[in-house]
Design a protein around this motif. Structure first.
Motif, PDB file in Angstrom:
ATOM      1  N   SER A  16       0.862  -1.178   0.012  1.00  0.00           N
ATOM      2  CA  SER A  16      -0.053  -0.020   0.017  1.00  0.00           C
ATOM      3  C   SER A  16       1.035   1.188   0.010  1.00  0.00           C
ATOM      4  O   SER A  16       0.611   2.102  -0.546  1.00  0.00           O
ATOM      5  CB  SER A  16      -0.896   0.010   1.343  1.00  0.00           C
ATOM      6  N   LEU A  17       1.984   1.181   0.722  1.00  0.00           N
ATOM      7  CA  LEU A  17       2.912   2.360   0.675  1.00  0.00           C
ATOM      8  C   LEU A  17       3.625   2.287  -0.688  1.00  0.00           C
ATOM      9  O   LEU A  17       4.065   3.608  -1.123  1.00  0.00           O
ATOM     10  CB  LEU A  17       3.934   2.102   1.956  1.00  0.00           C
ATOM     11  N   HIS A  19       2.339   1.518  -3.358  1.00  0.00           N
ATOM     12  CA  HIS A  19       1.137   2.175  -4.259  1.00  0.00           C
ATOM     13  C   HIS A  19       1.120   3.852  -4.145  1.00  0.00           C
ATOM     14  O   HIS A  19       0.921   4.333  -5.162  1.00  0.00           O
ATOM     15  CB  HIS A  19       0.022   1.577  -4.062  1.00  0.00           C
ATOM     16  N   ASP A  20       1.052   4.055  -2.844  1.00  0.00           N
ATOM     17  CA  ASP A  20       1.101   5.554  -2.436  1.00  0.00           C
ATOM     18  C   ASP A  20       2.209   6.376  -3.088  1.00  0.00           C
ATOM     19  O   ASP A  20       2.060   7.391  -3.653  1.00  0.00           O
ATOM     20  CB  ASP A  20       0.782   5.766  -1.122  1.00  0.00           C
ATOM     21  N   ASN A  23       1.693   6.632  -6.880  1.00  0.00           N
ATOM     22  CA  ASN A  23       0.618   7.613  -6.837  1.00  0.00           C
ATOM     23  C   ASN A  23       0.997   9.091  -6.882  1.00  0.00           C
ATOM     24  O   ASN A  23       0.871   9.939  -7.820  1.00  0.00           O
ATOM     25  CB  ASN A  23      -0.721   7.348  -6.078  1.00  0.00           C
ATOM     26  N   ASN A  24       1.792   9.354  -5.950  1.00  0.00           N
ATOM     27  CA  ASN A  24       2.272  10.733  -5.252  1.00  0.00           C
ATOM     28  C   ASN A  24       3.390  11.271  -6.660  1.00  0.00           C
ATOM     29  O   ASN A  24       3.516  12.336  -6.836  1.00  0.00           O
ATOM     30  CB  ASN A  24       2.951  10.628  -4.192  1.00  0.00           C
ATOM     31  N   GLN A  42      -3.226   3.337 -10.916  1.00  0.00           N
ATOM     32  CA  GLN A  42      -4.317   2.765  -9.705  1.00  0.00           C
ATOM     33  C   GLN A  42      -5.034   1.583  -9.798  1.00  0.00           C
ATOM     34  O   GLN A  42      -5.631   0.977  -9.259  1.00  0.00           O
ATOM     35  CB  GLN A  42      -5.473   3.895  -9.678  1.00  0.00           C
ATOM     36  N   SER A  73       9.052   0.549  -5.569  1.00  0.00           N
ATOM     37  CA  SER A  73       8.385   1.434  -6.368  1.00  0.00           C
ATOM     38  C   SER A  73       8.929   1.848  -7.756  1.00  0.00           C
ATOM     39  O   SER A  73       8.264   1.775  -8.640  1.00  0.00           O
ATOM     40  CB  SER A  73       7.990   2.629  -5.564  1.00  0.00           C
TER      41      SER A  73
END
Length: 329
Positions: A16-17, A19-20, A23-24, A42, A73
């Protein structure tokens, strides 16, 4: 939460981190491409490659988790960029049931969108005190691009050798799996011998994964795959089940070669031809033989996994292999 990892809460939380962070990073894009890219990143798949980074990095319980998440990432963004380029090459309208970037904005702008994702990935490496050598990332990216170029240049040629096929998927898929495991080992600050073993695990897992993926193109359903069965045939791409079926047909006593004739007569197969070819590949044993080869690669990975001497990491990698072996998507 990524449903594929719902039984592994520690991996799920770190993904989840990841993914964040992706996204950022992508959210900084300008103009019309920003919402298109955000929609692309997403749409979470299994996130296998970043998960491998995170799992292997736990071979050292003191490993820097922020570093592991950042490197995970980077690799996932390289993978996402490769999907954008794949869809352009295949003229794919959908991926995972959603409209592709290619279908939304056309080939030219989709190429630039994929390139932008690559630049985003590199931005997370540049200027950082990374535990992973940049040359390793560069080599994996180079192999991925060369494999895609070779596949694209050979579209419509169904009669490549098995060795050519294995070389293609080693670059197209296994290189990033291997990089993911090597990156995790680098974050964990493992000695060179262990880094190489982890790299080997990733390579074998990636080879098994891609062969299984190619098998699903013959045995899966459109509902699960998000695309029609036989898509590789439709795009003129030869994969292992087809090559093994052609080999079996050649070894038969009969002088009739329906599969070879079908592929020789039609470089671009229509829907009826694709259905015939899928049926022939199955009846000639191409799918079953490909499964055995995928299992061989998987078993080679398991031998190295069992030598890691970390109960949690061994369990998670073994569980991942098992689930990938029986997947329908």
């Amino acid at each position: 939460m990524n449903d594929f990892w719902k039984e592994e809460q520690d991996i799920s939380q770190e993904l989840s981190l990841v993914h964040d962070l992706i996204n950022n990073t992508v959210d900084k894009a300008q103009g019309f491409i920003r919402p298109v890219l955000l929609s692309h990143v997403q749409t979470q798949g299994k996130m296998l490659r970043p998960a491998l980074v995170l799992i292997v990095s736990n071979l050292n319980k003191e490993a820097d988790r922020k570093e592991a998440i950042r490197i995970a990432s980077v690799i996932e963004m390289i993978h996402l960029a490769s999907l954008v380029h794949d869809d352009i090459i295949d003229s794919a309208q959908k991926r995972r049931g959603k409209v592709t970037i290619f279908a939304q904005v056309g080939a030219k702008q989709a190429v630039l969108a994929g390139d932008y994702l690559l630049s985003c990935a590199l931005s997370l490496i540049t200027g950082k005190d990374t535990k992973m050598e940049g040359i390793i990332v560069s080599n994996a990216l180079g192999r991925l691009c060369m494999s895609e170029l070779e596949q694209d240049a050979g579209q419509g040629n169904f009669f490549i050798t098995e060795q050519e096929y294995f070389k293609r998927i080693a670059g197209k898929t296994a290189a990033l799996f291997a990089l993911s495991c090597y990156a995790g080992a680098s974050v964990a600050k493992l000695p060179p011998e262990m880094k190489n073993r982890c790299h080997r695990i990733g390579h074998f897992l990636g080879m098994a994964f891609q062969i299984q993926d190619d098998i699903l193109d013959y045995t899966g359903s459109e509902m699960h795959l998000g695309k029609k069965t036989g898509n590789d045939l439709r795009c003129g791409i030869p994969t292992l089940p087809l090559l093994l079926a052609l080999k079996s047909e050649k070894e038969q006593a009969s002088k009739e070669f329906p599969l070879k004739k079908l592929l020789t007569t039609n470089k671009k197969l229509g829907q009826t031809d694709v259905k015939k070819a899928v049926s022939l590949v199955s009846s000639l044993g191409g799918v079953d033989q490909a499964k055995k080869i995928a299992d061989t690669y998987g078993n080679r990975a398991l031998i190295d996994i069992q030598s890691l001497q970390d109960e949690q990491v061994c369990r998670q990698l073994t569980s991942l292999f098992t689930r990938l072996s029986v997947r329908s998507t």
